[in-house]
Design an enzyme around this catalytic site. Structure first.
Site, PDB file in Angstrom:
ATOM      1  N   GLY A  95       0.821  -1.214   0.000  1.00  0.00           N
ATOM      2  CA  GLY A  95       0.000   0.000   0.000  1.00  0.00           C
ATOM      3  C   GLY A  95       0.847   1.253   0.000  1.00  0.00           C
TER       4      GLY A  95
ATOM      5  NE  ARG B  86      -3.544   7.606  -3.807  1.00  0.00           N
ATOM      6  CZ  ARG B  86      -4.003   6.634  -4.591  1.00  0.00           C
ATOM      7  NH1 ARG B  86      -4.549   5.554  -4.053  1.00  0.00           N
ATOM      8  NH2 ARG B  86      -3.932   6.722  -5.895  1.00  0.00           N
TER       9      ARG B  86
ATOM     10  N   GLY C  47      17.875   5.601  -6.079  1.00  0.00           N
ATOM     11  CA  GLY C  47      17.837   4.213  -6.519  1.00  0.00           C
ATOM     12  C   GLY C  47      17.434   3.216  -5.448  1.00  0.00           C
TER      13      GLY C  47
ATOM     14  CG  ASN D  51     -16.800   3.867  13.843  1.00  0.00           C
ATOM     15  OD1 ASN D  51     -17.373   4.496  14.718  1.00  0.00           O
ATOM     16  ND2 ASN D  51     -16.513   4.384  12.667  1.00  0.00           N
TER      17      ASN D  51
ATOM     18  CE1 TYR E 136      -9.917  -0.194   7.528  1.00  0.00           C
ATOM     19  CE2 TYR E 136     -10.504   0.590   9.723  1.00  0.00           C
ATOM     20  CZ  TYR E 136      -9.601   0.525   8.672  1.00  0.00           C
ATOM     21  OH  TYR E 136      -8.388   1.173   8.767  1.00  0.00           O
TER      22      TYR E 136
END
Length: 244
Positions: free
Chosen positions: A12, A15, A52, A146, A152
Protein backbone atom coordinates in the site's frame (compact mmCIF):
# COMPACT_ATOMS: atom_id res chain seq x y z
CA UNK A 1 20.45 5.97 9.84
CA UNK A 2 18.51 3.45 11.92
CA UNK A 3 17.83 1.13 8.98
CA UNK A 4 21.15 1.24 7.16
CA UNK A 5 21.67 -1.80 4.90
CA UNK A 6 18.15 -3.09 5.64
CA UNK A 7 15.69 -4.16 2.96
CA UNK A 8 11.98 -3.50 3.48
CA UNK A 9 8.71 -4.39 1.79
CA UNK A 10 5.90 -1.87 2.27
CA UNK A 11 2.45 -2.74 0.91
CA UNK A 12 0.00 0.00 0.00
CA UNK A 13 2.93 2.30 -0.74
CA UNK A 14 1.29 4.31 -3.50
CA UNK A 15 0.16 7.21 -1.31
CA UNK A 16 -0.73 8.33 2.20
CA UNK A 17 0.60 6.36 5.15
CA UNK A 18 2.34 3.74 3.00
CA UNK A 19 4.26 6.35 1.01
CA UNK A 20 5.23 8.18 4.21
CA UNK A 21 6.58 4.93 5.66
CA UNK A 22 8.55 4.13 2.51
CA UNK A 23 10.01 7.64 2.43
CA UNK A 24 10.94 7.48 6.13
CA UNK A 25 12.63 4.11 5.72
CA UNK A 26 14.66 5.36 2.77
CA UNK A 27 15.68 8.46 4.73
CA UNK A 28 16.90 6.13 7.49
CA UNK A 29 19.08 4.13 5.09
CA UNK A 30 16.83 1.27 3.98
CA UNK A 31 16.28 -0.06 0.49
CA UNK A 32 12.52 -0.26 -0.05
CA UNK A 33 10.27 -2.34 -2.28
CA UNK A 34 6.89 -0.60 -2.51
CA UNK A 35 3.84 -2.65 -3.46
CA UNK A 36 0.45 -1.49 -4.68
CA UNK A 37 -2.21 -2.34 -7.24
CA UNK A 38 -0.82 0.16 -9.76
CA UNK A 39 2.57 1.66 -10.49
CA UNK A 40 2.74 5.40 -9.67
CA UNK A 41 3.00 7.76 -12.64
CA UNK A 42 5.89 9.52 -10.95
CA UNK A 43 7.84 6.36 -10.13
CA UNK A 44 10.93 7.52 -12.05
CA UNK A 45 11.14 10.74 -10.05
CA UNK A 46 10.52 8.86 -6.80
CA UNK A 47 13.35 6.44 -7.60
CA UNK A 48 15.63 9.34 -8.48
CA UNK A 49 14.78 11.14 -5.23
CA UNK A 50 15.49 7.90 -3.34
CA UNK A 51 18.88 7.57 -5.10
CA UNK A 52 17.84 4.21 -6.52
CA UNK A 53 16.77 2.79 -3.16
CA UNK A 54 13.12 2.46 -4.18
CA UNK A 55 11.80 -0.47 -6.23
CA UNK A 56 8.23 -1.31 -7.17
CA UNK A 57 6.00 -4.39 -7.22
CA UNK A 58 2.64 -4.03 -8.95
CA UNK A 59 0.23 -6.49 -7.38
CA UNK A 60 -3.52 -6.69 -6.79
CA UNK A 61 -3.84 -8.02 -3.24
CA UNK A 62 -7.51 -8.82 -3.81
CA UNK A 63 -6.29 -11.64 -6.09
CA UNK A 64 -5.39 -13.95 -3.23
CA UNK A 65 -4.35 -16.78 -5.56
CA UNK A 66 -1.53 -14.62 -6.97
CA UNK A 67 -0.30 -12.94 -3.78
CA UNK A 68 2.34 -15.49 -2.73
CA UNK A 69 3.88 -15.69 -6.21
CA UNK A 70 4.24 -11.90 -6.33
CA UNK A 71 5.86 -11.79 -2.90
CA UNK A 72 8.17 -14.70 -3.68
CA UNK A 73 9.31 -12.79 -6.75
CA UNK A 74 10.07 -9.76 -4.59
CA UNK A 75 12.03 -11.89 -2.12
CA UNK A 76 14.16 -13.30 -4.95
CA UNK A 77 14.75 -9.85 -6.45
CA UNK A 78 15.71 -8.30 -3.12
CA UNK A 79 17.60 -11.24 -1.69
CA UNK A 80 15.19 -11.28 1.26
CA UNK A 81 13.47 -8.65 3.38
CA UNK A 82 14.54 -7.57 6.85
CA UNK A 83 11.33 -5.61 7.39
CA UNK A 84 7.73 -6.07 6.28
CA UNK A 85 5.03 -3.44 6.69
CA UNK A 86 1.56 -4.79 5.95
CA UNK A 87 -0.06 -1.43 5.28
CA UNK A 88 -2.42 -2.04 2.33
CA UNK A 89 -6.08 -1.73 3.22
CA UNK A 90 -9.48 -0.58 2.01
CA UNK A 91 -12.87 0.42 3.42
CA UNK A 92 -16.36 -0.32 2.14
CA UNK A 93 -18.54 1.23 4.83
CA UNK A 94 -22.20 0.39 5.32
CA UNK A 95 -24.55 -0.41 8.14
CA UNK A 96 -24.34 -4.09 9.00
CA UNK A 97 -27.94 -4.80 8.02
CA UNK A 98 -27.36 -3.25 4.60
CA UNK A 99 -23.86 -4.56 4.00
CA UNK A 100 -23.59 -6.93 1.05
CA UNK A 101 -21.52 -10.09 1.24
CA UNK A 102 -19.31 -8.59 -1.47
CA UNK A 103 -18.64 -5.48 0.69
CA UNK A 104 -17.85 -7.73 3.64
CA UNK A 105 -15.61 -10.15 1.75
CA UNK A 106 -13.61 -7.60 -0.25
CA UNK A 107 -12.46 -5.84 2.91
CA UNK A 108 -11.62 -9.10 4.67
CA UNK A 109 -9.72 -10.36 1.60
CA UNK A 110 -7.41 -7.35 1.32
CA UNK A 111 -7.11 -6.18 4.92
CA UNK A 112 -6.78 -9.58 6.57
CA UNK A 113 -6.31 -12.55 4.23
CA UNK A 114 -3.79 -10.85 1.93
CA UNK A 115 -1.90 -9.44 4.93
CA UNK A 116 -1.71 -12.94 6.40
CA UNK A 117 -0.43 -14.40 3.12
CA UNK A 118 2.21 -11.68 2.74
CA UNK A 119 3.35 -12.10 6.36
CA UNK A 120 3.45 -15.89 6.00
CA UNK A 121 5.53 -15.75 2.83
CA UNK A 122 7.99 -13.10 4.03
CA UNK A 123 8.03 -14.59 7.52
CA UNK A 124 9.21 -17.97 6.25
CA UNK A 125 12.29 -16.31 4.78
CA UNK A 126 12.88 -14.28 7.95
CA UNK A 127 12.69 -17.45 10.06
CA UNK A 128 15.35 -19.08 7.89
CA UNK A 129 17.59 -16.03 8.44
CA UNK A 130 16.61 -15.91 12.13
CA UNK A 131 15.97 -12.17 12.00
CA UNK A 132 13.28 -9.73 10.91
CA UNK A 133 10.54 -7.33 11.92
CA UNK A 134 6.93 -7.48 10.73
CA UNK A 135 4.65 -4.51 11.38
CA UNK A 136 0.93 -4.84 10.66
CA UNK A 137 -1.33 -1.84 10.14
CA UNK A 138 -4.26 -2.36 12.49
CA UNK A 139 -6.66 0.40 13.60
CA UNK A 140 -8.34 1.69 16.74
CA UNK A 141 -11.54 0.55 14.98
CA UNK A 142 -10.28 -3.02 15.31
CA UNK A 143 -10.01 -2.49 19.07
CA UNK A 144 -13.15 -0.46 19.78
CA UNK A 145 -15.43 -1.02 16.77
CA UNK A 146 -17.39 1.64 14.90
CA UNK A 147 -20.88 1.92 13.48
CA UNK A 148 -21.02 1.30 9.74
CA UNK A 149 -17.66 -0.44 9.70
CA UNK A 150 -18.32 -4.00 10.83
CA UNK A 151 -16.25 -5.38 7.94
CA UNK A 152 -13.32 -3.03 8.56
CA UNK A 153 -13.43 -3.59 12.33
CA UNK A 154 -13.48 -7.36 11.84
CA UNK A 155 -10.53 -7.22 9.45
CA UNK A 156 -8.42 -5.09 11.78
CA UNK A 157 -9.38 -7.04 14.90
CA UNK A 158 -8.42 -10.19 13.02
CA UNK A 159 -5.11 -8.65 12.04
CA UNK A 160 -4.38 -7.93 15.69
CA UNK A 161 -5.02 -11.60 16.46
CA UNK A 162 -2.74 -12.64 13.63
CA UNK A 163 -0.05 -10.25 14.93
CA UNK A 164 -0.09 -11.75 18.41
CA UNK A 165 -0.18 -15.33 17.12
CA UNK A 166 2.70 -14.80 14.70
CA UNK A 167 4.69 -13.13 17.48
CA UNK A 168 4.40 -16.32 19.55
CA UNK A 169 5.33 -18.50 16.57
CA UNK A 170 8.40 -16.56 15.40
CA UNK A 171 10.02 -15.10 18.52
CA UNK A 172 12.31 -18.07 19.09
CA UNK A 173 13.72 -17.52 15.59
CA UNK A 174 14.55 -13.86 16.17
CA UNK A 175 11.55 -12.44 14.27
CA UNK A 176 9.41 -9.75 15.91
CA UNK A 177 5.79 -9.06 14.97
CA UNK A 178 3.98 -5.93 16.15
CA UNK A 179 1.11 -3.71 15.03
CA UNK A 180 0.26 -0.04 15.05
CA UNK A 181 -3.35 1.09 15.42
CA UNK A 182 -3.93 4.55 13.94
CA UNK A 183 -6.89 6.64 14.96
CA UNK A 184 -8.08 9.69 13.02
CA UNK A 185 -5.30 10.26 10.46
CA UNK A 186 -5.44 12.73 7.55
CA UNK A 187 -5.49 10.43 4.48
CA UNK A 188 -7.46 10.04 1.27
CA UNK A 189 -9.84 7.73 3.16
CA UNK A 190 -10.65 10.33 5.83
CA UNK A 191 -10.66 13.35 3.50
CA UNK A 192 -14.12 12.40 2.19
CA UNK A 193 -15.71 12.67 5.64
CA UNK A 194 -18.13 15.59 6.09
CA UNK A 195 -16.80 18.56 8.05
CA UNK A 196 -19.29 18.04 10.88
CA UNK A 197 -18.04 14.47 11.32
CA UNK A 198 -14.42 15.65 11.41
CA UNK A 199 -15.27 18.31 14.00
CA UNK A 200 -17.08 15.77 16.18
CA UNK A 201 -14.10 13.42 16.05
CA UNK A 202 -11.73 16.23 17.03
CA UNK A 203 -13.79 16.84 20.17
CA UNK A 204 -12.75 13.38 21.38
CA UNK A 205 -9.02 13.79 20.70
CA UNK A 206 -7.17 15.21 23.74
CA UNK A 207 -4.25 16.40 21.59
CA UNK A 208 -6.78 18.44 19.56
CA UNK A 209 -5.35 17.74 16.14
CA UNK A 210 -5.73 15.24 13.35
CA UNK A 211 -2.90 12.75 13.09
CA UNK A 212 -0.60 12.76 10.07
CA UNK A 213 0.90 10.01 7.96
CA UNK A 214 4.27 11.01 9.39
CA UNK A 215 3.00 10.34 12.92
CA UNK A 216 2.27 6.77 11.86
CA UNK A 217 5.55 6.43 9.95
CA UNK A 218 7.48 7.46 13.06
CA UNK A 219 5.87 4.68 15.09
CA UNK A 220 6.44 2.12 12.35
CA UNK A 221 10.11 3.13 12.19
CA UNK A 222 10.39 2.43 15.93
CA UNK A 223 9.11 -1.13 15.46
CA UNK A 224 11.26 -1.66 12.36
CA UNK A 225 14.47 -0.55 14.05
CA UNK A 226 16.60 -2.02 16.81
CA UNK A 227 15.08 0.56 19.18
CA UNK A 228 12.30 -2.00 19.74
CA UNK A 229 14.51 -5.10 19.80
CA UNK A 230 12.86 -6.42 23.00
CA UNK A 231 9.26 -5.78 21.92
CA UNK A 232 7.01 -8.24 20.11
CA UNK A 233 3.31 -9.07 19.99
CA UNK A 234 2.27 -5.51 20.87
CA UNK A 235 -0.31 -3.10 19.43
CA UNK A 236 0.50 0.61 19.65
CA UNK A 237 -2.44 3.03 19.30
CA UNK A 238 -1.61 6.25 17.43
CA UNK A 239 -4.75 8.20 18.22
CA UNK A 240 -3.81 11.41 20.04
CA UNK A 241 -5.32 10.03 23.22
CA UNK A 242 -8.70 9.41 21.59
CA UNK A 243 -9.35 6.24 23.58
CA UNK A 244 -7.35 7.06 26.71
Amino acid sequence: MKLENKKALVTGALRGIGKAIADEFIAEGAEVWGLDYITPDDLASRVEAAKGKLHWIEADLSNLAAVEAKIDSGIKESGGFDILVNNAGITKDNLSFRMSLEEWQKVLDINLSAAFLVARTVGRDMIRKRAGSIINMASVIGIHGNGGQANYAASKAGLIGVTKSLAHETASRGVRVNAVAPGYIATDMTSVLPDNVKEKMLEHIPLKRIGTSQDVANAVLFFASDDSSYITGQVLPIDGGMFT
